[in-house]
Design a protein around this motif. Sequence first.
Motif, mmCIF file in Angstrom:
data_model
loop_
_atom_site.group_PDB
_atom_site.id
_atom_site.type_symbol
_atom_site.label_atom_id
_atom_site.label_comp_id
_atom_site.label_asym_id
_atom_site.label_seq_id
_atom_site.Cartn_x
_atom_site.Cartn_y
_atom_site.Cartn_z
ATOM 1 N N GLY A 12 0.826 -1.206 0.000
ATOM 2 C CA GLY A 12 0.000 0.000 0.000
ATOM 3 C C GLY A 12 0.857 1.252 0.000
ATOM 4 O O GLY A 12 0.597 2.205 -0.746
ATOM 5 N N THR A 15 2.488 1.750 -3.329
ATOM 6 C CA THR A 15 1.494 2.216 -4.304
ATOM 7 C C THR A 15 1.231 3.703 -4.123
ATOM 8 O O THR A 15 1.198 4.459 -5.095
ATOM 9 C CB THR A 15 0.183 1.412 -4.160
ATOM 10 O OG1 THR A 15 0.480 0.031 -4.334
ATOM 11 C CG2 THR A 15 -0.832 1.837 -5.211
ATOM 12 N N ARG A 16 1.077 4.135 -2.866
ATOM 13 C CA ARG A 16 0.841 5.567 -2.612
ATOM 14 C C ARG A 16 2.044 6.404 -3.031
ATOM 15 O O ARG A 16 1.897 7.555 -3.425
ATOM 16 C CB ARG A 16 0.483 5.793 -1.142
ATOM 17 C CG ARG A 16 -0.937 5.330 -0.834
ATOM 18 C CD ARG A 16 -1.433 5.814 0.506
ATOM 19 N NE ARG A 16 -0.700 5.263 1.641
ATOM 20 C CZ ARG A 16 -0.874 4.040 2.140
ATOM 21 N NH1 ARG A 16 -1.753 3.227 1.592
ATOM 22 N NH2 ARG A 16 -0.172 3.642 3.184
ATOM 23 N N ARG A 18 3.664 5.840 -5.566
ATOM 24 C CA ARG A 18 3.700 5.657 -7.029
ATOM 25 C C ARG A 18 4.908 4.836 -7.482
ATOM 26 O O ARG A 18 5.556 5.162 -8.479
ATOM 27 C CB ARG A 18 3.680 7.012 -7.749
ATOM 28 C CG ARG A 18 2.444 7.831 -7.446
ATOM 29 C CD ARG A 18 2.316 9.014 -8.380
ATOM 30 N NE ARG A 18 1.178 9.850 -8.048
ATOM 31 C CZ ARG A 18 -0.094 9.543 -8.318
ATOM 32 N NH1 ARG A 18 -0.412 8.424 -8.882
ATOM 33 N NH2 ARG A 18 -1.055 10.390 -7.988
ATOM 34 N N THR A 77 -3.382 -2.580 -2.794
ATOM 35 C CA THR A 77 -3.046 -1.403 -3.601
ATOM 36 C C THR A 77 -4.219 -0.435 -3.727
ATOM 37 O O THR A 77 -4.145 0.553 -4.441
ATOM 38 C CB THR A 77 -2.576 -1.819 -5.015
ATOM 39 O OG1 THR A 77 -3.598 -2.619 -5.618
ATOM 40 C CG2 THR A 77 -1.284 -2.611 -4.957
#
Length: 106
Positions: A12, A15-16, A18, A77
């Motif tokens: 996570g 994903t944050r 990028r 994600t």
Amino acid sequence: MTIEQQITQLLGLATRARKTISGEELVVKEIRSQKAKLVLLSSDASKNTAKKINDKCASFNVELHVFGDRHDLGHATGKEARVAIAIMDDGFAKKLSGLLNEFNRG
């Protein structure tokens, strides 16, 4: 916190930040361009997808791990179900690699 939860949290975070790419075609593209540092494949990926990702990772020497199912990966994600995720950052890849190796040993 379980190793599984740590992996999910780290996914996570990545994903944050990028630093992840998801979706079979995009992941294959990133493996080919050698930008993918680590690839996660869901345990319920189709045989064709699993073979394609496996072969690509093997020929481009990218670390591959099977973890969770498509819903676990999607949830981690914050997206819909995901079958393949590429980690694009060395730092995240190293940390995830350690956790995944530990998880797979258990």
